[in-house]
Design a protein around this motif. Structure first.
Motif, PDB file in Angstrom:
ATOM      1  N   THR A 174      16.165   2.586  -6.594  1.00 34.42           N
ATOM      2  CA  THR A 174      17.599   2.320  -6.720  1.00 34.42           C
ATOM      3  C   THR A 174      18.422   3.497  -6.231  1.00 34.42           C
ATOM      4  O   THR A 174      19.633   3.407  -6.118  1.00 34.42           O
ATOM      5  N   GLY A 175      17.748   4.618  -5.976  1.00 35.44           N
ATOM      6  CA  GLY A 175      18.432   5.841  -5.583  1.00 35.44           C
ATOM      7  C   GLY A 175      18.776   6.717  -6.777  1.00 35.44           C
ATOM      8  O   GLY A 175      19.280   7.824  -6.622  1.00 35.44           O
ATOM      9  N   ASP A 176      18.501   6.220  -7.983  1.00 34.82           N
ATOM     10  CA  ASP A 176      18.797   6.976  -9.196  1.00 34.82           C
ATOM     11  C   ASP A 176      17.741   8.040  -9.449  1.00 34.82           C
ATOM     12  O   ASP A 176      16.571   7.860  -9.127  1.00 34.82           O
ATOM     13  N   GLN A 177      18.177   9.115 -10.067  1.00 38.53           N
ATOM     14  CA  GLN A 177      17.263  10.169 -10.484  1.00 38.53           C
ATOM     15  C   GLN A 177      16.649   9.756 -11.817  1.00 38.53           C
ATOM     16  O   GLN A 177      17.358   9.427 -12.763  1.00 38.53           O
ATOM     17  N   LEU A 178      15.331   9.759 -11.893  1.00 36.48           N
ATOM     18  CA  LEU A 178      14.613   9.361 -13.098  1.00 36.48           C
ATOM     19  C   LEU A 178      14.128  10.614 -13.800  1.00 36.48           C
ATOM     20  O   LEU A 178      13.486  11.461 -13.189  1.00 36.48           O
ATOM     21  N   GLU A 179      14.422  10.725 -15.083  1.00 40.47           N
ATOM     22  CA  GLU A 179      14.092  11.945 -15.809  1.00 40.47           C
ATOM     23  C   GLU A 179      13.171  11.705 -16.994  1.00 40.47           C
ATOM     24  O   GLU A 179      12.654  12.657 -17.564  1.00 40.47           O
ATOM     25  N   ASN A 180      12.943  10.461 -17.391  1.00 39.79           N
ATOM     26  CA  ASN A 180      12.140  10.170 -18.570  1.00 39.79           C
ATOM     27  C   ASN A 180      10.808   9.509 -18.214  1.00 39.79           C
ATOM     28  O   ASN A 180       9.751   9.973 -18.614  1.00 39.79           O
ATOM     29  N   GLU A 181      10.898   8.420 -17.472  1.00 38.45           N
ATOM     30  CA  GLU A 181       9.705   7.673 -17.075  1.00 38.45           C
ATOM     31  C   GLU A 181      10.020   6.871 -15.824  1.00 38.45           C
ATOM     32  O   GLU A 181      11.175   6.696 -15.460  1.00 38.45           O
ATOM     33  N   TYR A 182       8.952   6.403 -15.181  1.00 36.66           N
ATOM     34  CA  TYR A 182       9.145   5.479 -14.066  1.00 36.66           C
ATOM     35  C   TYR A 182       7.949   4.548 -13.980  1.00 36.66           C
ATOM     36  O   TYR A 182       6.894   4.798 -14.562  1.00 36.66           O
ATOM     37  N   TYR A 183       8.143   3.466 -13.267  1.00 27.65           N
ATOM     38  CA  TYR A 183       7.118   2.450 -13.066  1.00 27.65           C
ATOM     39  C   TYR A 183       6.770   2.426 -11.589  1.00 27.65           C
ATOM     40  O   TYR A 183       7.648   2.541 -10.737  1.00 27.65           O
ATOM     41  N   CYS A 184       5.500   2.275 -11.308  1.00 33.93           N
ATOM     42  CA  CYS A 184       5.013   2.236  -9.937  1.00 33.93           C
ATOM     43  C   CYS A 184       4.536   0.808  -9.631  1.00 33.93           C
ATOM     44  O   CYS A 184       3.775   0.223 -10.409  1.00 33.93           O
ATOM     45  N   PHE A 185       5.012   0.255  -8.533  1.00 35.59           N
ATOM     46  CA  PHE A 185       4.651  -1.096  -8.096  1.00 35.59           C
ATOM     47  C   PHE A 185       4.046  -1.032  -6.703  1.00 35.59           C
ATOM     48  O   PHE A 185       4.472  -0.227  -5.872  1.00 35.59           O
ATOM     49  N   SER A 186       3.081  -1.900  -6.447  1.00 34.76           N
ATOM     50  CA  SER A 186       2.581  -2.078  -5.080  1.00 34.76           C
ATOM     51  C   SER A 186       3.266  -3.309  -4.500  1.00 34.76           C
ATOM     52  O   SER A 186       3.712  -4.190  -5.228  1.00 34.76           O
ATOM     53  N   TYR A 187       3.341  -3.340  -3.185  1.00 34.16           N
ATOM     54  CA  TYR A 187       3.910  -4.509  -2.517  1.00 34.16           C
ATOM     55  C   TYR A 187       3.151  -4.766  -1.234  1.00 34.16           C
ATOM     56  O   TYR A 187       2.587  -3.862  -0.626  1.00 34.16           O
ATOM     57  N   SER A 188       3.120  -6.034  -0.828  1.00 31.96           N
ATOM     58  CA  SER A 188       2.587  -6.402   0.483  1.00 31.96           C
ATOM     59  C   SER A 188       3.423  -7.549   1.024  1.00 31.96           C
ATOM     60  O   SER A 188       3.823  -8.455   0.280  1.00 31.96           O
ATOM     61  N   ASN A 189       3.698  -7.469   2.300  1.00 28.16           N
ATOM     62  CA  ASN A 189       4.517  -8.478   2.959  1.00 28.16           C
ATOM     63  C   ASN A 189       3.799  -9.821   2.899  1.00 28.16           C
ATOM     64  O   ASN A 189       2.609  -9.905   3.206  1.00 28.16           O
ATOM     65  N   ARG A 190       4.505 -10.842   2.496  1.00 24.38           N
ATOM     66  CA  ARG A 190       3.891 -12.173   2.349  1.00 24.38           C
ATOM     67  C   ARG A 190       3.463 -12.760   3.693  1.00 24.38           C
ATOM     68  O   ARG A 190       2.540 -13.561   3.747  1.00 24.38           O
ATOM     69  N   LYS A 191       4.098 -12.339   4.793  1.00 25.63           N
ATOM     70  CA  LYS A 191       3.759 -12.874   6.111  1.00 25.63           C
ATOM     71  C   LYS A 191       2.796 -11.988   6.883  1.00 25.63           C
ATOM     72  O   LYS A 191       2.115 -12.454   7.781  1.00 25.63           O
ATOM     73  N   ASN A 192       2.780 -10.710   6.565  1.00 26.19           N
ATOM     74  CA  ASN A 192       1.911  -9.764   7.273  1.00 26.19           C
ATOM     75  C   ASN A 192       1.307  -8.808   6.247  1.00 26.19           C
ATOM     76  O   ASN A 192       1.920  -7.804   5.896  1.00 26.19           O
ATOM     77  N   GLN A 193       0.097  -9.104   5.790  1.00 27.09           N
ATOM     78  CA  GLN A 193      -0.554  -8.331   4.733  1.00 27.09           C
ATOM     79  C   GLN A 193      -0.791  -6.865   5.109  1.00 27.09           C
ATOM     80  O   GLN A 193      -1.066  -6.049   4.251  1.00 27.09           O
ATOM     81  N   LYS A 194      -0.687  -6.535   6.393  1.00 27.57           N
ATOM     82  CA  LYS A 194      -0.873  -5.148   6.809  1.00 27.57           C
ATOM     83  C   LYS A 194       0.331  -4.282   6.448  1.00 27.57           C
ATOM     84  O   LYS A 194       0.221  -3.068   6.414  1.00 27.57           O
ATOM     85  N   LYS A 195       1.470  -4.911   6.205  1.00 32.02           N
ATOM     86  CA  LYS A 195       2.673  -4.182   5.795  1.00 32.02           C
ATOM     87  C   LYS A 195       2.671  -4.109   4.277  1.00 32.02           C
ATOM     88  O   LYS A 195       2.988  -5.081   3.597  1.00 32.02           O
ATOM     89  N   LYS A 196       2.280  -2.935   3.763  1.00 34.26           N
ATOM     90  CA  LYS A 196       2.165  -2.774   2.315  1.00 34.26           C
ATOM     91  C   LYS A 196       2.446  -1.337   1.934  1.00 34.26           C
ATOM     92  O   LYS A 196       2.487  -0.447   2.775  1.00 34.26           O
ATOM     93  N   GLY A 197       2.650  -1.114   0.658  1.00 33.03           N
ATOM     94  CA  GLY A 197       2.934   0.224   0.175  1.00 33.03           C
ATOM     95  C   GLY A 197       3.200   0.205  -1.311  1.00 33.03           C
ATOM     96  O   GLY A 197       2.838  -0.744  -2.009  1.00 33.03           O
ATOM     97  N   VAL A 198       3.830   1.251  -1.776  1.00 28.81           N
ATOM     98  CA  VAL A 198       4.197   1.358  -3.189  1.00 28.81           C
ATOM     99  C   VAL A 198       5.641   1.834  -3.299  1.00 28.81           C
ATOM    100  O   VAL A 198       6.159   2.473  -2.377  1.00 28.81           O
ATOM    101  N   PHE A 199       6.269   1.502  -4.422  1.00 30.49           N
ATOM    102  CA  PHE A 199       7.598   2.014  -4.717  1.00 30.49           C
ATOM    103  C   PHE A 199       7.694   2.262  -6.206  1.00 30.49           C
ATOM    104  O   PHE A 199       6.897   1.746  -6.985  1.00 30.49           O
ATOM    105  N   VAL A 200       8.646   3.082  -6.596  1.00 32.41           N
ATOM    106  CA  VAL A 200       8.841   3.401  -8.002  1.00 32.41           C
ATOM    107  C   VAL A 200      10.274   3.075  -8.408  1.00 32.41           C
ATOM    108  O   VAL A 200      11.187   3.087  -7.579  1.00 32.41           O
TER     109      VAL A 200
END
Length: 84
Positions: free
Chosen positions: A43-69
Protein backbone atom coordinates in the motif's frame (compact mmCIF):
# COMPACT_ATOMS: atom_id res chain seq x y z
CA UNK A 1 9.69 -18.26 -6.23
CA UNK A 2 9.71 -14.82 -7.82
CA UNK A 3 11.19 -11.71 -6.28
CA UNK A 4 9.49 -9.42 -3.81
CA UNK A 5 7.18 -7.31 -5.93
CA UNK A 6 7.29 -3.63 -5.13
CA UNK A 7 5.29 -2.83 -8.28
CA UNK A 8 2.03 -4.32 -6.97
CA UNK A 9 0.08 -1.43 -5.54
CA UNK A 10 -2.60 -2.89 -3.30
CA UNK A 11 -3.99 0.36 -1.86
CA UNK A 12 -7.78 0.30 -1.75
CA UNK A 13 -10.41 -2.40 -1.76
CA UNK A 14 -11.10 -2.21 -5.50
CA UNK A 15 -7.41 -2.60 -6.33
CA UNK A 16 -7.13 -5.66 -4.06
CA UNK A 17 -10.19 -7.19 -5.76
CA UNK A 18 -8.52 -6.58 -9.14
CA UNK A 19 -5.28 -8.24 -7.94
CA UNK A 20 -7.19 -11.36 -6.85
CA UNK A 21 -9.02 -11.43 -10.17
CA UNK A 22 -5.76 -11.21 -12.17
CA UNK A 23 -3.53 -13.31 -9.91
CA UNK A 24 -3.76 -16.45 -7.83
CA UNK A 25 -2.90 -15.16 -4.36
CA UNK A 26 -1.85 -17.34 -1.41
CA UNK A 27 -0.83 -16.48 2.14
CA UNK A 28 2.75 -17.44 3.00
CA UNK A 29 3.45 -15.99 6.44
CA UNK A 30 2.73 -13.43 9.12
CA UNK A 31 5.85 -11.76 10.44
CA UNK A 32 6.18 -9.85 13.68
CA UNK A 33 8.73 -7.05 13.51
CA UNK A 34 11.19 -6.44 16.32
CA UNK A 35 11.25 -3.01 18.00
CA UNK A 36 12.81 -0.48 15.65
CA UNK A 37 12.34 -2.60 12.51
CA UNK A 38 10.30 -1.20 9.63
CA UNK A 39 9.06 -2.50 6.30
CA UNK A 40 7.16 -0.90 3.40
CA UNK A 41 3.99 -2.70 2.33
CA UNK A 42 2.26 -2.89 -1.05
CA UNK A 43 0.00 0.00 0.00
CA UNK A 44 3.07 2.20 0.32
CA UNK A 45 2.59 2.42 4.08
CA UNK A 46 5.42 1.98 6.52
CA UNK A 47 4.82 -1.13 8.64
CA UNK A 48 6.23 -1.07 12.15
CA UNK A 49 4.48 -3.91 14.02
CA UNK A 50 3.85 -6.84 11.69
CA UNK A 51 3.29 -7.71 8.07
CA UNK A 52 1.87 -10.53 5.99
CA UNK A 53 3.64 -12.09 3.04
CA UNK A 54 1.62 -13.36 0.05
CA UNK A 55 2.68 -15.19 -3.09
CA UNK A 56 1.03 -14.48 -6.41
CA UNK A 57 1.02 -15.95 -9.90
CA UNK A 58 -0.59 -14.56 -13.00
CA UNK A 59 -3.70 -16.55 -13.87
CA UNK A 60 -2.88 -16.39 -17.61
CA UNK A 61 0.89 -16.81 -17.46
CA UNK A 62 2.14 -18.93 -14.54
CA UNK A 63 5.71 -17.78 -15.21
CA UNK A 64 4.79 -14.31 -13.93
CA UNK A 65 4.92 -14.77 -10.17
CA UNK A 66 6.39 -13.29 -7.04
CA UNK A 67 5.65 -12.20 -3.51
CA UNK A 68 4.34 -9.04 -1.88
CA UNK A 69 3.84 -7.87 1.68
CA UNK A 70 1.16 -5.82 3.36
CA UNK A 71 -0.05 -4.72 6.76
CA UNK A 72 -2.90 -6.18 8.80
CA UNK A 73 -5.72 -4.18 7.22
CA UNK A 74 -4.92 -5.09 3.61
CA UNK A 75 -4.01 -8.67 4.63
CA UNK A 76 -7.40 -9.24 6.28
CA UNK A 77 -9.09 -8.07 3.08
CA UNK A 78 -6.89 -10.36 0.92
CA UNK A 79 -7.70 -13.28 3.24
CA UNK A 80 -11.42 -12.60 2.82
CA UNK A 81 -11.05 -12.35 -0.96
CA UNK A 82 -9.19 -15.67 -1.22
CA UNK A 83 -11.52 -17.34 1.30
CA UNK A 84 -8.79 -18.18 3.80
Amino acid sequence: MGQVCREINCRGEERRKEIVRLFKVDIMSRIKLLPGQEHIGCTGDQLENEYYCFSYSNRKNQKKKGVFVCGSHAAKHFLELINT
